[in-house]
Design a protein around this motif. Structure first.
Motif, mmCIF file in Angstrom:
data_model
loop_
_atom_site.group_PDB
_atom_site.id
_atom_site.type_symbol
_atom_site.label_atom_id
_atom_site.label_comp_id
_atom_site.label_asym_id
_atom_site.label_seq_id
_atom_site.Cartn_x
_atom_site.Cartn_y
_atom_site.Cartn_z
ATOM 1 N N HIS A 1 0.752 -1.152 -0.033
ATOM 2 C CA HIS A 1 0.021 -0.060 0.109
ATOM 3 C C HIS A 1 0.866 1.252 -0.004
ATOM 4 O O HIS A 1 1.860 1.302 0.323
ATOM 5 N N THR A 2 0.166 2.525 -0.299
ATOM 6 C CA THR A 2 0.963 3.753 -0.266
ATOM 7 C C THR A 2 0.884 4.561 0.800
ATOM 8 O O THR A 2 1.645 5.463 1.036
ATOM 9 N N GLY A 3 -0.180 4.241 1.639
ATOM 10 C CA GLY A 3 -0.495 5.018 2.963
ATOM 11 C C GLY A 3 -1.380 6.008 2.698
ATOM 12 O O GLY A 3 -1.826 6.759 3.524
ATOM 13 N N ASP A 4 -1.763 6.304 1.355
ATOM 14 C CA ASP A 4 -2.974 7.133 1.188
ATOM 15 C C ASP A 4 -4.348 6.164 1.226
ATOM 16 O O ASP A 4 -4.513 5.227 0.644
ATOM 17 N N GLU A 5 -5.076 6.462 2.519
ATOM 18 C CA GLU A 5 -5.919 5.430 2.674
ATOM 19 C C GLU A 5 -6.996 5.386 1.610
ATOM 20 O O GLU A 5 -7.663 4.181 1.400
ATOM 21 N N LEU B 1 -6.966 5.539 -1.611
ATOM 22 C CA LEU B 1 -6.287 5.012 -2.739
ATOM 23 C C LEU B 1 -6.182 3.315 -2.300
ATOM 24 O O LEU B 1 -6.520 2.483 -3.046
ATOM 25 N N ASP B 2 -5.673 3.179 -1.313
ATOM 26 C CA ASP B 2 -5.199 1.960 -0.611
ATOM 27 C C ASP B 2 -6.730 0.994 -0.718
ATOM 28 O O ASP B 2 -6.695 0.064 -0.918
ATOM 29 N N GLY C 1 0.720 3.876 -7.199
ATOM 30 C CA GLY C 1 -0.212 4.380 -7.792
ATOM 31 C C GLY C 1 -0.139 4.731 -9.238
ATOM 32 O O GLY C 1 -0.633 5.772 -9.793
#
Length: 455
Positions: free
Chosen positions: A46-50, A52-53, A143
């Motif tokens: 995951h990216t840490g962008d909730e 987007l995740d 992303g």
């Protein structure tokens, strides 16, 4: 620095996270080592962008809750961005080395996951041809959509979330090329009825593809890639194949990315370095041999090694979570919920076994290879070199081929091509297991090796 822990778990995916949680909740001092920047492994990358995740994962709430629970547990110490390059047993203890630290324990849980299995074909080394896992990692981790005109191919249920995820985030998917037949799940209909959540998940992906007007093409395979004048991918040849993967007819499809997956191969370099007993699974993959408590066999009785997740056989996240919990409890010498967890493991294992029947990989893929097809990408060994080694140098085994051609002696140490060579040479179980042994688990520089106190 040297670190001692009662239990060390290697791998921060579903199996490793659940092993850490259950072992720590049973009162053990636990260290969790992972090479990634964030916990979650490949499955919950995951990216840490909730926002987007959440949009990129079918069950990210489950992963997020588990990751938070592990982070919050005071009995668990996390070591992220830590790549183990060496493992050995010294003075009745397991010694793991990274480029900066040394970890020592008598109880180890291996949860190192897996990576995409690749099959060679003419042009598979052209820039723009990648594994489906790599394309998904770009999307989940950064992303980023891998290309502007993407074809996804191979076989197995993994193709669906990759295609659905990329198409729903702006990717132009020009086709999903599935080698299995359209009615393949007729062989596993009973398993779907017993696992309605899996059926609904699959139906969700198919519905997304339908809405995005992404075409699914069955009994077809990507058998050749073509480069443009700049040397990058411009098109692929797609073949209509029979059940044995033999080519019946073909056509050309324009694309700038071909993301391909033929299932997964367990990453058991750590197990091989520690001389843990392994075996060849029903799909031809080398896996760690474990008992009902996920305990592996090792010649030294003073240590305990457990394994969970894809390292014991490809089975998906539900199986990995159950195996991780059982391994964590067994390492902590606890029997809490043991019977309940074994039932969950049995159900998940039966579904995983069904997948091997629904998505078999037939030997006909070998007929796609031409003399100029690259087999070992690191050492740039062509198929004709292997043929010559067999015909003129009497190479009879995968090891012979390696010695005569350097196939598997490059940077990846055979992680990609060793299984391919074993298949081409019809390697027996012992040969396949030996090819999985790598004393250097991950690349390390001579400068790092020379640092004081590392060896």
């Amino acid at each position: 620095m040297n670190f001692n822990h009662q239990i060390i778990i290697v791998g921060g995916g579903p199996a490793g996270l659940n092993a850490a949680k259950y072992a720590a909740n049973a009162g053990a001092d636990v260290a969790l080592i992972d090479s990634g920047v964030r916990l979650g492994g490949q499955y919950w990358r995951h990216t840490g962008d909730e926002a987007l995740d959440q949009s990129l994962h079918h069950n990210f709430d489950q992963g997020s809750l588990l990751i938070d629970a592990v982070k919050a547990n005071p009995r668990i110490t996390l070591y992220l961005e830590s790549q183990i390059w060496s493992a050995s047993v010294i003075d009745d203890s397991i010694v793991l080395r990274t480029s900066k630290d040394i970890f020592i324990t008598k109880k180890l849980v291996i949860a190192t996951g897996a990576y995409d299995r690749s099959l060679p074909f003419p042009g598979w080394d052209i820039p723009g041809v990648m594994t489906a896992g790599a394309a998904q990692a770009l999307l989940k981790g950064s992303g980023v959509i891998a290309g502007k005109k993407i074809v996804i191919g191979g076989t197995g249920p993994f193709l669906l979330p990759v295609a659905a995820g990329m198409s729903s985030h702006g990717g132009n998917i020009v086709g999903v090329i599935e080698a299995a037949g359209k009615a393949a799940w007729g062989k596993g209909f009973g398993a779907l009825l017993k696992n309605p959540a899996k059926a609904l998940e699959g139906a969700g992906y198919l519905n997304t593809l339908r809405k995005r007007k992404v075409e699914m093409r069955f009994r077809q395979a990507i058998v050749q890639a073509h480069a443009n004048a700049d040397g990058v991918l411009e098109a692929v040849t797609i073949a209509n194949i029979d059940a044995g993967f033999k080519i019946k007819s073909s056509y050309r499809l324009s694309c700038d990315v071909a993301a391909i997956s033929w299932g997964f191969t367990p990453d058991n370099s750590l197990a091989g370095a520690l001389s843990v007993k392994q075996r060849v699974n029903c799909d031809g993959a080398v896996v760690i041999d474990v008992d009902s408590n996920q305990r592996a066999t090792h010649p030294n009785p003073a240590i305990e090694i457990f394994a969970a997740g894809e390292s014991t056989g490809i089975g998906g996240s539900d199986l990995a979570l159950a195996e991780g919990a059982i391994a964590g409890l067994a390492a902590a010498h606890s029997r809490h919920k043991a019977n309940q967890l074994r039932k969950l493991r049995s159900k998940a294992q039966k579904f995983a076994d069904t997948l091997f029947k629904v998505y078999p990989i037939a030997d006909g893929w070998k007929s796609w290879i031409t003399p100029s097809t690259t087999i070992c990408r690191c050492e740039e060994v062509k198929y004709q070199a292997l043929t010559q080694a067999r015909e003129t140098l009497a190479a009879e085994t995968p090891r012979d081929a390696k010695l005569f051609t350097r196939c598997g002696m490059g940077l990846c140490q055979g992680r990609v091509c060793a299984r391919i060579v074993s298949d081409l040479f019809d390697g027996d179980a012992d040969e396949r297991i030996r090819s999985n042994y790598r004393p250097i688990i991950a690349p390390i520089t001579l400068g790092e090796l020379a640092e004081e106190g590392l060896l």
